[in-house]
Scaffold this active site. Structure first.
Site, PDB file in Angstrom:
ATOM      1  N   LYS A 123       0.868  -1.183   0.000  1.00 25.00           N
ATOM      2  CA  LYS A 123       0.000   0.000   0.000  1.00 25.00           C
ATOM      3  C   LYS A 123       0.899   1.225   0.000  1.00 25.00           C
ATOM      4  CE  LYS A 123      -4.398   1.130   0.150  1.00 25.00           C
ATOM      5  NZ  LYS A 123      -5.586   0.424  -0.394  1.00 25.00           N
ATOM      6  N   ASP A 163      -6.966   4.315  -4.702  1.00 23.88           N
ATOM      7  CA  ASP A 163      -7.644   4.192  -3.404  1.00 23.88           C
ATOM      8  C   ASP A 163      -8.258   5.570  -3.160  1.00 23.88           C
ATOM      9  OD1 ASP A 163      -7.924   2.303  -0.899  1.00 23.88           O
ATOM     10  OD2 ASP A 163      -7.334   4.209  -0.027  1.00 23.88           O
TER      11      ASP A 163
HETATM   12  P1  NDP Z   1     -12.835   7.852  -3.070  1.00 24.73           P
HETATM   13  O1  NDP Z   1     -11.772   8.839  -2.822  1.00 24.73           O
HETATM   14  O2  NDP Z   1     -13.359   7.662  -4.441  1.00 24.73           O
HETATM   15  O3  NDP Z   1     -14.099   8.168  -2.128  1.00 24.73           O
HETATM   16  C1  NDP Z   1     -13.942   8.240  -0.744  1.00 24.73           C
HETATM   17  C2  NDP Z   1     -15.266   8.689  -0.146  1.00 24.73           C
HETATM   18  O4  NDP Z   1     -15.179   8.560   1.263  1.00 24.73           O
HETATM   19  C3  NDP Z   1     -15.584  10.156  -0.409  1.00 24.73           C
HETATM   20  O5  NDP Z   1     -16.977  10.338  -0.448  1.00 24.73           O
HETATM   21  C4  NDP Z   1     -14.974  10.847   0.796  1.00 24.73           C
HETATM   22  O6  NDP Z   1     -15.549  12.101   1.142  1.00 24.73           O
HETATM   23  C5  NDP Z   1     -15.273   9.852   1.883  1.00 24.73           C
HETATM   24  N1  NDP Z   1     -14.263   9.967   2.945  1.00 24.73           N
HETATM   25  C6  NDP Z   1     -12.918   9.913   2.810  1.00 24.73           C
HETATM   26  N2  NDP Z   1     -12.326  10.108   3.994  1.00 24.73           N
HETATM   27  C7  NDP Z   1     -13.315  10.274   4.870  1.00 24.73           C
HETATM   28  C8  NDP Z   1     -13.361  10.515   6.274  1.00 24.73           C
HETATM   29  N3  NDP Z   1     -12.244  10.605   6.994  1.00 24.73           N
HETATM   30  N4  NDP Z   1     -14.562  10.599   6.864  1.00 24.73           N
HETATM   31  C9  NDP Z   1     -15.720  10.526   6.145  1.00 24.73           C
HETATM   32  N5  NDP Z   1     -15.750  10.327   4.818  1.00 24.73           N
HETATM   33  C10 NDP Z   1     -14.560  10.191   4.202  1.00 24.73           C
HETATM   34  O7  NDP Z   1     -12.280   6.461  -2.468  1.00 24.73           O
HETATM   35  P2  NDP Z   1     -12.771   4.972  -2.763  1.00 24.73           P
HETATM   36  O8  NDP Z   1     -14.220   4.959  -3.014  1.00 24.73           O
HETATM   37  O9  NDP Z   1     -11.848   4.390  -3.753  1.00 24.73           O
HETATM   38  O10 NDP Z   1     -12.432   4.256  -1.376  1.00 24.73           O
HETATM   39  C11 NDP Z   1     -13.387   4.151  -0.317  1.00 24.73           C
HETATM   40  C12 NDP Z   1     -12.984   3.055   0.651  1.00 24.73           C
HETATM   41  O11 NDP Z   1     -12.917   1.798  -0.064  1.00 24.73           O
HETATM   42  C13 NDP Z   1     -11.610   3.204   1.313  1.00 24.73           C
HETATM   43  O12 NDP Z   1     -11.659   2.646   2.608  1.00 24.73           O
HETATM   44  C14 NDP Z   1     -10.711   2.349   0.432  1.00 24.73           C
HETATM   45  O13 NDP Z   1      -9.543   1.920   1.115  1.00 24.73           O
HETATM   46  C15 NDP Z   1     -11.646   1.193   0.149  1.00 24.73           C
HETATM   47  N6  NDP Z   1     -11.302   0.385  -1.009  1.00 24.73           N
HETATM   48  C16 NDP Z   1     -11.216   0.952  -2.253  1.00 24.73           C
HETATM   49  C17 NDP Z   1     -10.899   0.171  -3.340  1.00 24.73           C
HETATM   50  C18 NDP Z   1     -10.917   0.707  -4.725  1.00 24.73           C
HETATM   51  O14 NDP Z   1     -10.843  -0.107  -5.664  1.00 24.73           O
HETATM   52  N7  NDP Z   1     -11.033   2.007  -4.939  1.00 24.73           N
HETATM   53  C19 NDP Z   1     -10.555  -1.263  -3.186  1.00 24.73           C
HETATM   54  C20 NDP Z   1     -10.763  -1.786  -1.846  1.00 24.73           C
HETATM   55  C21 NDP Z   1     -11.093  -0.963  -0.804  1.00 24.73           C
HETATM   56  P3  NDP Z   1     -14.746  13.469   0.851  1.00 24.73           P
HETATM   57  O15 NDP Z   1     -14.926  13.674  -0.628  1.00 24.73           O
HETATM   58  O16 NDP Z   1     -15.390  14.496   1.695  1.00 24.73           O
HETATM   59  O17 NDP Z   1     -13.314  13.219   1.228  1.00 24.73           O
END
Ligand code: NDP
Length: 453
Positions: A123, A163
């Site tokens: 990571k 991510d």
């Molecule tokens: P994105 O950046 O596309 O979206 C993240 C979302 O979560 C946004 O809506 C963001 O809001 C919100 N968010 C981020 N940080 C926080 C916080 N501290 N508190 C509340 N809301 C928060 O990321 P992904 O959708 O790719 O990833 C989401 C989750 O899925 C993560 O945990 C990631 O590790 C996991 N994941 C992702 C994979 C992938 O293929 N993308 C694979 C496996 C797991 P804001 O815009 O306000 O920051």
């Protein structure tokens, strides 16, 4: 013995609470596995898997559009390559630090083992915040980040992906810089655009996979997602495609969120509304509260994740059947878990990594709901990255139907593996134990076979 190992992990790096949490969660599941396989103790497998193979940390200088110099910190944690090259995403978010990346890298090792593909765990990322930056600023940052990272990665060594904060735009800029520096087109990143080696269904894969996992859990009770009311958190990549797949399967999604608050739409988020969210988040880069300006059926509740105004999060205090946490780690505390159960939620499938704190997990296990931990439920993303690597290596590209059906098959297998392992170690229905045991055993066997290296 496991307690001693855990204490040593804490003593070595006392300032890495998220990593301690991830290690504890795995170690708590391992006692029955180690009792059945005394050789794992003899070969000191646990001591060896909690220590990353390698940690890289570097300066990332870049300039704003105004010409001001900025300095961020870049990381890559190459955690374990016993079963294949390091693989795992890059996260760009101001909260990123070494402890968070070690937690994510550690989880990734077992998750990747569960996919059945030959991929190890890693990571990386940076404390850079892409929010509010221009495309040019993001590009300059990505180029500077890659001008160091390129030395350490390669299609058979370490293959990063996206991510939080790293989507198609960032992967494109990172890939362009890698290619220029190395003078070679290589499948060194996944999540690439379709015009330059990306795979169909990769953007959708994590969200779709988490829904397929929920579908499998429901099958054990002869139920489907048809007509179920679902809570989804986040509004980024995983949340968007979780919502899309739930719509395909007849579910009704009533919430989405970002770090400032959440929307509740009691009429449900239909395809048109989802298209609006995708444009809002992926193109306009706006905030989820703008949803209520367009759709009067919805209410917005401000709740700042970084300055939590209450000791429970109101987005989990809503009547529903299923929850798909898809934002970030530790977004469900003990009280939130209890609120979910009290509101009728009996299916939780984690699209995010470690979104539930240990006391919350305990609530789900005690209440015997269908609880799919992220390590198993969100493995569809990395699995489809593995499929992108396979297509790149073979100079071919598969149809959408083919990739989606392979993803589905992988999720069905992961569910079966976790369910079987839970049963084998005496706790049927406990997918936490099942996923940890099945992932750990595969990595342990590979470590033993390869000697002390
Ligand atoms: P994105 O950046 O596309 O979206 C993240 C979302 O979560 C946004 O809506 C963001 O809001 C919100 N968010 C981020 N940080 C926080 C916080 N501290 N508190 C509340 N809301 C928060 O990321 P992904 O959708 O790719 O990833 C989401 C989750 O899925 C993560 O945990 C990631 O590790 C996991 N994941 C992702 C994979 C992938 O293929 N993308 C694979 C496996 C797991 P804001 O815009 O306000 O920051």
């Amino acid at each position: 013995m496991l307690e001693e190992i855990y204490q040593e992990v804490v003593n070595k790096d006392p300032d890495q609470p998220e990593f301690h949490q991830a290690v504890r969660e795995v170690l708590e599941s391992l006692e029955p596995v180690l009792d059945k396989h005394p050789e794992y103790r003899r070969y000191k497998i646990v001591e060896r898997v909690v220590e990353p193979d390698r940690v890289l940390m570097f300066r990332v200088p870049w300039t704003t559009d105004d010409g001001e110099i900025q300095v961020n910190r870049g990381f890559r944690v190459e955690f374990n390559n016993a079963i294949g090259p390091y693989k795992g995403g890059l996260r760009f978010h101001p909260s990123v630090n070494l402890g968070i990346l070690k937690f994510l890298g550690f989880e990734q090792v077992f998750k990747n083992a569960l996919t059945g593909l030959p991929i190890g765990g890693g990571k990386g990322g940076s404390d850079f915040d892409p929010k509010g930056k221009s495309d040019h600023e993001v590009m300059r940052f990505c180029q500077s980040f890659m001008s160091e990272l390129f030395r350490h990665i390669g299609p058979n060594t370490d293959i990063p992906a996206g991510d939080i904060g790293v989507g198609g735009r960032e992967i494109g800029y990172l890939f362009g810089m890698y290619k220029k520096l190395v003078n070679e087109w290589a499948g060194v990143l996944t999540g690439k655009g379709l015009s330059y080696g990306g795979s169909l269904v990769r953007p959708e894969a994590t969200g779709y996979g988490s829904v397929y996992f929920a579908q499998e859990m429901l099958k054990t009770r002869n139920e489907t997602l048809e007509g179920k009311t679902c809570l989804v958190s986040g509004s980024g990549n995983v949340a968007q495609f979780t919502t899309e797949k739930l719509l395909d399967l007849g579910g009704k999604v009533v919430t989405l969120s970002d770090s400032s608050g959440f929307i509740y739409d009691e009429e449900g988020i239909d395809r048109d509304k989802l298209a609006f969210v995708m444009d809002l988040k992926n193109i306009q880069r706006g905030r989820i509260k703008e949803y209520v300006e367009k759709y009067s059926s919805a209410q917005y509740t401000e709740w700042n994740a970084f300055d939590k105004p209450t000791d429970y999060d109101p987005k989990w205090d809503v009547k529903a059947d299923c929850a798909f946490p898809s934002a970030t780690q530790n977004e469900i505390n003990e009280k939130d878990a209890q609120n979910l159960v009290n509101n009728g939620v009996y299916v939780v499938s984690e699209g995010a990594n470690m979104p539930t704190v240990p006391a919350g997990v305990e609530v789900f296990l005690q209440e015997k709901i269908l609880y799919g931990p992220g390590k198993a439920a969100n493995a569809g993303g990395v699995a489809t990255s593995g499929l992108e690597m396979a297509q790149n290596a073979a100079f071919s590209s598969w149809t959408r139907k083919e990739v989606d059906s392979r993803l589905h098959e992988i999720m069905v297998n992961i569910h079966a593996m976790a369910a079987d392992a839970a049963e084998q170690y005496g706790q049927p229905g406990n997918y936490v134990l099942g996923a940890n045991a099945a992932g750990f055993r595969k990595v342990a066997e590979a470590i033993i076979a390869q000697g002390v290296v």
